[in-house]
Design a protein around this motif. Structure first.
Motif, short mmCIF file in Angstrom:
data_model
loop_
_atom_site.label_atom_id
_atom_site.label_comp_id
_atom_site.label_asym_id
_atom_site.label_seq_id
_atom_site.Cartn_x
_atom_site.Cartn_y
_atom_site.Cartn_z
N LEU B 24 0.84 -1.21 0.00
CA LEU B 24 0.00 0.00 0.00
C LEU B 24 0.87 1.26 0.00
CD1 LEU B 24 -2.82 -1.18 2.46
CD2 LEU B 24 -2.94 -1.01 -0.04
N ILE B 25 2.00 1.20 0.71
CA ILE B 25 2.92 2.35 0.73
C ILE B 25 3.39 2.64 -0.70
CG2 ILE B 25 5.27 3.04 1.42
CD1 ILE B 25 4.65 1.62 4.16
N LYS B 26 3.69 1.58 -1.44
CA LYS B 26 4.10 1.77 -2.86
C LYS B 26 2.99 2.46 -3.65
CE LYS B 26 7.09 -2.28 -3.02
NZ LYS B 26 6.94 -3.73 -3.18
N GLU B 27 1.76 2.01 -3.42
CA GLU B 27 0.63 2.60 -4.16
C GLU B 27 0.47 4.07 -3.82
OE1 GLU B 27 -3.11 0.57 -4.75
OE2 GLU B 27 -2.27 -1.28 -3.90
N VAL B 28 0.62 4.38 -2.53
CA VAL B 28 0.49 5.77 -2.10
C VAL B 28 1.61 6.61 -2.72
CG1 VAL B 28 0.64 7.32 -0.09
CG2 VAL B 28 -0.78 5.27 0.01
N ASN B 29 2.81 6.04 -2.78
CA ASN B 29 3.93 6.77 -3.40
C ASN B 29 3.65 7.07 -4.86
OD1 ASN B 29 5.38 6.94 -1.08
ND2 ASN B 29 6.65 5.12 -1.49
N GLU B 30 3.10 6.09 -5.56
CA GLU B 30 2.76 6.29 -6.98
C GLU B 30 1.75 7.43 -7.12
OE1 GLU B 30 3.92 4.97 -9.91
OE2 GLU B 30 5.46 4.28 -8.50
N LYS B 33 3.06 11.01 -6.62
CA LYS B 33 3.76 11.59 -7.78
C LYS B 33 2.83 12.42 -8.64
CE LYS B 33 7.14 7.87 -8.14
NZ LYS B 33 7.36 6.57 -8.77
N GLU B 34 1.54 12.11 -8.55
CA GLU B 34 0.55 12.86 -9.33
C GLU B 34 -0.19 13.86 -8.44
OE1 GLU B 34 -1.59 10.54 -12.27
OE2 GLU B 34 -0.71 8.73 -11.40
N GLY B 35 0.35 14.05 -7.25
CA GLY B 35 -0.24 15.04 -6.34
C GLY B 35 -1.51 14.56 -5.64
N ILE B 36 -1.72 13.23 -5.67
CA ILE B 36 -2.93 12.70 -5.04
C ILE B 36 -2.59 12.08 -3.69
CG2 ILE B 36 -4.79 11.00 -5.27
CD1 ILE B 36 -4.37 11.24 -8.36
N ILE B 37 -3.28 12.50 -2.65
CA ILE B 37 -3.10 11.90 -1.33
C ILE B 37 -4.43 11.32 -0.86
CG2 ILE B 37 -2.37 12.27 1.07
CD1 ILE B 37 -0.98 14.85 0.01
N PRO B 38 -4.49 9.99 -0.68
CA PRO B 38 -5.75 9.38 -0.22
C PRO B 38 -6.10 9.88 1.17
CG PRO B 38 -4.16 7.71 -0.92
CD PRO B 38 -3.42 8.99 -0.85
N LYS B 39 -7.37 10.00 1.42
CA LYS B 39 -7.80 10.51 2.72
C LYS B 39 -8.99 9.73 3.27
CE LYS B 39 -9.25 14.73 5.09
NZ LYS B 39 -9.36 16.19 4.98
N LEU B 40 -8.87 9.34 4.54
CA LEU B 40 -9.95 8.66 5.26
C LEU B 40 -10.56 9.64 6.26
CD1 LEU B 40 -11.55 6.13 6.31
CD2 LEU B 40 -9.67 5.81 7.94
N SER B 41 -11.88 9.69 6.28
CA SER B 41 -12.56 10.51 7.26
C SER B 41 -13.40 9.61 8.17
CB SER B 41 -13.46 11.52 6.53
OG SER B 41 -13.82 12.54 7.42
N ILE B 42 -13.19 9.76 9.46
CA ILE B 42 -13.92 8.94 10.44
C ILE B 42 -15.01 9.78 11.08
CG2 ILE B 42 -13.73 7.69 12.63
CD1 ILE B 42 -10.89 6.89 11.84
N LYS B 122 -17.54 5.97 -1.36
CA LYS B 122 -16.66 6.30 -0.24
C LYS B 122 -16.89 5.36 0.95
CE LYS B 122 -16.32 11.21 -1.38
NZ LYS B 122 -16.28 12.60 -0.86
N ASP B 123 -17.76 4.39 0.76
CA ASP B 123 -18.24 3.53 1.84
C ASP B 123 -17.29 2.35 2.02
OD1 ASP B 123 -19.95 2.14 3.61
OD2 ASP B 123 -20.96 1.15 1.93
N VAL B 124 -16.15 2.59 2.67
CA VAL B 124 -15.05 1.62 2.69
C VAL B 124 -15.26 0.43 3.64
CG1 VAL B 124 -13.26 3.14 1.81
CG2 VAL B 124 -13.85 3.23 4.25
N CYS B 285 -9.86 5.96 -3.53
CA CYS B 285 -9.15 7.13 -4.05
C CYS B 285 -8.83 6.95 -5.54
CB CYS B 285 -7.87 7.33 -3.24
SG CYS B 285 -6.81 8.63 -3.85
N LYS B 286 -8.33 5.77 -5.87
CA LYS B 286 -7.99 5.48 -7.28
C LYS B 286 -9.22 5.53 -8.17
CE LYS B 286 -3.80 2.73 -7.06
NZ LYS B 286 -3.23 1.37 -7.20
N LEU B 287 -10.29 4.89 -7.72
CA LEU B 287 -11.53 4.88 -8.53
C LEU B 287 -12.04 6.31 -8.72
CD1 LEU B 287 -13.41 1.80 -6.97
CD2 LEU B 287 -12.60 1.98 -9.34
N GLN B 288 -11.97 7.10 -7.65
CA GLN B 288 -12.47 8.47 -7.74
C GLN B 288 -11.59 9.34 -8.64
OE1 GLN B 288 -13.07 9.63 -3.56
NE2 GLN B 288 -14.05 7.64 -3.30
N ASN B 289 -10.34 8.93 -8.78
CA ASN B 289 -9.43 9.68 -9.66
C ASN B 289 -9.20 8.98 -11.00
OD1 ASN B 289 -8.22 12.13 -8.11
ND2 ASN B 289 -8.32 10.47 -6.60
#
Lengths: 291, 291
Positions: B24-30, B33-42, B122-124, B285-289
């Protein structure tokens, strides 16, 4: 010396459908006293033989029971937009309590879109995913698909004890296998979901007190799949390999000697589905009228 | 002469979670690079100990992986209207990719209403029935609940062959039993769904190559429930009958001698759920982007 072996009983769908009709007619009579007439609307595209056959059966069943019907027929080259418009019209019509759409839809119309359009409270054959979710949740306010519901109706009609019963469901489709498994779980059965990848399939299914066959392979279920004295429900509808008519997933002639009860094909499960459809229309009508 | 018997292996959740984190860290790093940071809201109501414990774990996991987080805390006397407003705000926030709500919701807030409000994309953790339907359909675009998904992640991590495997699922709840059954079916396992009403329960489960226990009864699964050499996944989280800490549905000490692999409680399935949550946030995040 010959030993006489009890041969299984062929259990037909008609007595089940007849009993259901009798009860449904009473319900319709009760509703009519308040000026309420349940109504089913069928939305069909083109003139596919299977659709027409099912439609004829559904219309006849509804007529017998006293449910109003109407059929909207769209051209085969209907666009998705036009289809949605037609469906929306039925959603919005307060006189329409239940809507039946035929699937698969023609090319160019995306079922993944349409399934969200049909009003869940009129969706009497479980097209909308909100009804699918209710099947899984065991939420009785929804509408499970008619065929798996017919399986449960048959088992209940013939007093097959489902509580704790050991059931094998052969097939894992969304049309039958998965929903019938959820419905049977709701009846407190233990449900073993088997399929083409199951190892030692016949050995596994032959442990079950009740076998529901829904794989779509002509007569693949032979005696070695069956426990002595098991109840066998055959949901398959296949062209006879030798031509001329239909047969089930079960080799009925061979299996009947070993089973205690077995549904035939034709005249088994298929004879009950339109009764379930009618039952769902009346249920929808009652819910919509707060009855 | 004594015969030495191979004792089962305790398979912990941590190595599974660690491997998942690495990927998952690799995916987040990828994505970064495109300026996308996944975000979870509780979205939490009040200060229930269980909620707080899970929240701490989720926040820590997300931090490790590089997922942004935020927590909205509502008063215990929040109205349904206010709750919906808070949830809608998260639905509408384009920076929020995943939303986690704690259930059960407090009295006065109707889950049957709220579950339709949370945006399905968004319903994870599978609150919205549209995701429930996708679990049943085997539609991989949805988000199955985290705990049953963790069961599958563990089995895959430890190279347990699910194809055609004979699995008994003990328990039929919507939290674990039913969804894990559907997920395992999607992996081509044969799934026997057993529960409190199952006759000869131990006899039935002791036929299975893999047993998933999710009944919520402390240590009820004893060696007679287990096939020699079976893989046992213990999803139970129960207070120890003797007090002090938690234990699973399986009597681990007794069963480990007979099983080939068994997950402990604590440090088993529960250690993997927040990793699944993080995985779902990144997927959302990926699906939304459109990635």
């Amino acid at each position: 010396m010959e030993v006489s072996v009890a041969k299984g009983q062929i259990i037909k769908g008609k007595p089940v459908a007849d009993e259901m009709s009798e009860n449904l007619i009473k319900e319709v009579n009760e509703l009519s006293k308040e000026g309420i007439i349940p109504k089913l609307s069928i939305l069909r595209v083109g003139e596919k033989a299977n659709d027409l056959a099912y439609e004829r059966g559904a219309l006849k069943k509804c007529e017998t029971i006293g449910i109003e019907t109407e059929v909207t027929v769209l051209d085969e080259d209907v666009t998705q937009e036009q289809y949605i418009e037609a469906l929306q019209k039925l959603n919005d019509d307060p006189k329409v309590n239940g809507i039946l759409t035929f699937r698969p839809l023609p090319k160019g119309i995306d079922e993944e879109v349409i399934k969200h359009v049909i009003a869940p409270e009129k969706d009497v054959d479980c097209f909308n995913p909100l009804n699918t979710a209710k099947v899984m949740e065991g939420d009785k306010t929804g509408f499970p698909p008619c065929t798996p519901t017919a399986v449960v109706e048959i088992l209940k009609h013939y007093n097959v004890d489902l509580n704790g019963a050991n059931v094998a469901v052969l097939g894992r489709s969304m049309v039958v296998g998965k929903p019938v498994s959820m419905l049977l779980l709701g009846e407190n059965a233990t449900v073993n979901i088997c399929h083409s990848r199951t190892k030692n399939l016949a050995e596994v299914t032959s442990k079950a007190d009740i076998l529901v066959a829904a794989v779509g392979r002509a007569r693949m279920v032979t005696p070695e799949y069956i426990k002595e004295g098991a109840v066998v429900i055959d949901v398959g509808i296949n062209a006879k390999p030798e031509g001329g008519g239909i047969c089930g997933d079960v080799d009925t002639d061979a299996v009947v000697e070993k089973a205690s009860m077995i549904t035939p094909v034709p005249a088994g499960v298929g004879s009950v589905t339109t009764s379930v459809l009618a039952k769902h229309v009346i249920k929808a009508c009652k819910l919509q009228n707060n009855k």
